[in-house]
Motif scaffolding. Structure first.
Motif, short mmCIF file in Angstrom:
data_model
loop_
_atom_site.label_atom_id
_atom_site.label_comp_id
_atom_site.label_asym_id
_atom_site.label_seq_id
_atom_site.Cartn_x
_atom_site.Cartn_y
_atom_site.Cartn_z
N ARG A 11 43.15 35.68 38.97
CA ARG A 11 41.78 35.31 38.64
C ARG A 11 41.37 34.03 39.36
NH1 ARG A 11 38.40 37.34 34.84
NH2 ARG A 11 36.64 35.96 34.46
N GLU A 12 42.26 33.07 39.38
CA GLU A 12 41.98 31.80 40.07
C GLU A 12 41.70 32.00 41.54
OE1 GLU A 12 44.82 28.87 37.44
OE2 GLU A 12 45.19 29.09 39.58
N LEU A 13 42.48 32.90 42.13
CA LEU A 13 42.39 33.14 43.57
C LEU A 13 40.99 33.59 43.98
CD1 LEU A 13 44.45 33.03 45.81
CD2 LEU A 13 44.83 35.47 45.48
N PHE A 14 40.39 34.41 43.14
CA PHE A 14 39.07 34.92 43.48
C PHE A 14 38.01 33.82 43.40
CE2 PHE A 14 41.07 39.01 43.28
CZ PHE A 14 40.33 39.77 44.16
N GLU A 18 39.04 29.83 50.61
CA GLU A 18 39.84 29.63 51.83
C GLU A 18 41.00 30.64 51.95
OE1 GLU A 18 41.71 27.04 48.70
OE2 GLU A 18 39.72 27.71 49.25
N LEU A 19 41.62 30.68 53.12
CA LEU A 19 42.81 31.51 53.40
C LEU A 19 42.58 33.02 53.26
CD1 LEU A 19 45.55 29.30 51.68
CD2 LEU A 19 44.92 29.34 54.10
N ASP A 20 43.59 33.76 53.70
CA ASP A 20 43.52 35.22 53.66
C ASP A 20 43.79 35.72 52.24
OD1 ASP A 20 43.99 37.93 53.71
OD2 ASP A 20 45.16 37.90 55.56
N LEU A 21 42.78 36.33 51.66
CA LEU A 21 42.87 36.79 50.27
C LEU A 21 44.07 37.71 50.04
CD1 LEU A 21 41.59 37.15 47.41
CD2 LEU A 21 40.28 39.04 48.38
N PHE A 22 44.24 38.69 50.95
CA PHE A 22 45.27 39.69 50.71
C PHE A 22 46.68 39.11 50.84
CE2 PHE A 22 41.54 42.20 51.90
CZ PHE A 22 41.43 42.94 50.73
N ARG A 51 36.12 43.94 49.36
CA ARG A 51 35.43 43.36 50.52
C ARG A 51 35.46 41.83 50.52
NH1 ARG A 51 36.43 46.51 53.30
NH2 ARG A 51 35.78 48.67 53.14
N GLY A 52 35.34 41.22 49.36
CA GLY A 52 35.25 39.75 49.32
C GLY A 52 35.83 39.20 48.04
N ARG A 53 35.25 38.08 47.61
CA ARG A 53 35.79 37.43 46.42
C ARG A 53 34.79 37.39 45.27
NH1 ARG A 53 40.30 33.43 47.87
NH2 ARG A 53 40.78 34.00 50.00
N ALA A 54 33.82 38.27 45.31
CA ALA A 54 32.82 38.28 44.24
C ALA A 54 33.48 38.73 42.93
CB ALA A 54 31.69 39.23 44.61
N SER A 56 32.73 41.13 41.13
CA SER A 56 32.90 42.59 41.10
C SER A 56 34.15 43.00 41.88
CB SER A 56 31.67 43.28 41.67
OG SER A 56 31.40 42.79 42.97
N ASP A 57 34.46 42.26 42.98
CA ASP A 57 35.68 42.53 43.74
C ASP A 57 36.91 42.24 42.89
OD1 ASP A 57 34.54 43.26 46.27
OD2 ASP A 57 34.03 41.15 46.56
N ARG A 58 36.82 41.13 42.19
CA ARG A 58 37.95 40.74 41.32
C ARG A 58 38.17 41.80 40.24
NH1 ARG A 58 36.00 36.28 38.06
NH2 ARG A 58 35.24 38.05 36.85
N ASP A 59 37.07 42.25 39.63
CA ASP A 59 37.21 43.26 38.58
C ASP A 59 37.80 44.55 39.14
OD1 ASP A 59 36.15 41.37 36.96
OD2 ASP A 59 34.16 42.28 36.81
N ARG A 60 37.35 44.92 40.35
CA ARG A 60 37.86 46.13 41.00
C ARG A 60 39.35 45.97 41.30
NH1 ARG A 60 38.61 50.88 40.89
NH2 ARG A 60 38.92 52.07 42.78
N PHE A 61 39.74 44.77 41.75
CA PHE A 61 41.15 44.54 42.04
C PHE A 61 42.00 44.70 40.78
CE2 PHE A 61 45.02 42.02 42.50
CZ PHE A 61 45.56 42.63 43.62
N PHE A 62 41.53 44.13 39.67
CA PHE A 62 42.28 44.25 38.41
C PHE A 62 42.42 45.73 38.00
CE2 PHE A 62 41.97 39.68 37.68
CZ PHE A 62 43.19 39.43 37.08
N GLN A 63 41.35 46.50 38.25
CA GLN A 63 41.40 47.94 37.93
C GLN A 63 42.48 48.64 38.76
OE1 GLN A 63 37.73 49.94 38.77
NE2 GLN A 63 36.75 49.20 36.89
#
Ligand SMILES: Nc1nc2c(ncn2[C@@H]2O[C@H](COP(=O)(O)OP(=O)(O)OP(=O)(O)O)[C@@H](O)[C@H]2O)c(=O)[nH]1
Ligand SMILES: [Mg+2]
Length: 289
Positions: A11-14, A18-22, A51-54, A56-63
């Motif tokens: 959660r913090e990461l999103f 900076e840096l490469d998210l993946f 796609r990014g750090r929004a 909605s992206d964070r929620d999708r990642f958790f899913q």
């Protein structure tokens, strides 16, 4: 020691651009002990979708994360066979929580499953281990079969089976010594108990259960490998899952060894044992503390 849950770190990461998210996500997943194969798979899937750090992206990642972890986890229910003497042989290295877990299992089987239980003190290596089990037996009102400290653990199990058969006891739960010098040693020590038990208890009523300590991470995977190689493990209990943000190792063990999880220990009290429920496990792993 990692104090934050896997969920909290992600959660913090999103929130940080900076840096490469993946790359960062992969590092957190690896440090979360879920195993490199599963971490890779999750990153591959999310590269295509995130796609990014929004938010909605964070929620999708958790899913995505939750569904991949859930799909990898293996679980099993431990249901005693009716009309037979069942034997649960409890294995694990020193200090993981074996004896406490045995007491919790006894309580669970009696209260929730209405089974009669007998404890076998086959950790004969230390006098204190026999005494500790005897104390639990007294507290629970459950008989304990024991011999002198230093006695042959196989003989204790033999006695326990005879006693359970004579008294029509539903489930024997046997404590064992947790010394793990090497595999040959384990095979020798546990192999004899295994032969005695295997010859007297029907296969479907005999389960070898490994207890691991959630706080130990990677070490628990190695223990599972060694015990599984030595005698074959039917299911694992994840102890001390309350006292750590770790516990991702259950996913790595499921992935690498395919051994299913039957219960989790969530405290020091008798009632702190829960059937291993995928969703409850993931709620704890991914909760944001
Ligand atoms: N917080 C927490 N503590 C636990 C849990 N299970 C066991 N413990 C604690 O872990 C410690 C070791 O537990 P034991 O049951 O004695 O472990 P063992 O594997 O039998 O240890 P030895 O026989 O000494 O090798 C005790 O202080 C227990 O109260 C759990 O699920 N949560
Ligand atoms: Mg013990």
């Amino acid at each position: 020691m990692i104090r934050k849950t896997l969920g909290a770190r992600i959660r913090e990461l999103f929130g940080r651009p900076e840096l490469d998210l993946f790359e960062e996500l992969e590092e957190i997943l690896i440090e979360g002990d879920i195993g490199p194969a599963t971490a890779d798979r999750i990153i591959e899937t999310s590269r295509a979708e995130i796609r990014g750090r929004a938010g909605s992206d964070r929620d999708r990642f958790f899913q995505l994360l939750r569904s991949q972890l859930s799909g990898t986890l293996r679980t099993v229910t431990l249901e005693p066979v009716e009309g037979a003497v069942n034997l649960l042989l409890v294995l694990g290295v020193n200090g993981v929580g074996k004896t406490t877990t045995i007491a919790k299992l006894a309580e669970y089987l009696r209260r929730q499953r209405r089974k009669s239980v007998l404890l076998a003190a086959a950790d004969t290596f230390r006098a204190a281990a026999v005494d500790q089990l005897a104390v639990w037996g007294k507290r629970l009102g459950v008989p304990v079969v024991r011999q002198e400290p230093g006695a042959d653990p196989g003989a204790v199990v033999f006695d326990a089976i005879s006693s359970a058969q004579a008294n029509r006891v539903d489930v024997i739960i046997a404590d064992t010594a947790g010394r793990m010098h090497n595999k040959a040693h384990l095979v020798k020590e546990l192999g004899k108990i295994d032969r005695i038990a295997g010859g007297r208890i029907p296969a479907e009523a005999y389960k070898k259960i490994l207890v691991i300590d959630a706080t130990t991470g990677q070490n628990a995977l190695r223990q599972a490998e060694v015990f599984h190689d030595a005698v074959g493990v039917d299911s694992i209990i994840l102890a001390k899952y309350d006292s750590t943000a770790k516990g991702g190792i259950a996913v790595a063990i499921s992935q690498d060894l395919g051994i299913p999880f039957s219960f989790m220990g969530v405290g020091e009290k008798l009632e702190d044992l829960e059937p291993f429920d995928r969703e409850a496990y993931l709620d704890r792993l991914l909760e944001v503390r």
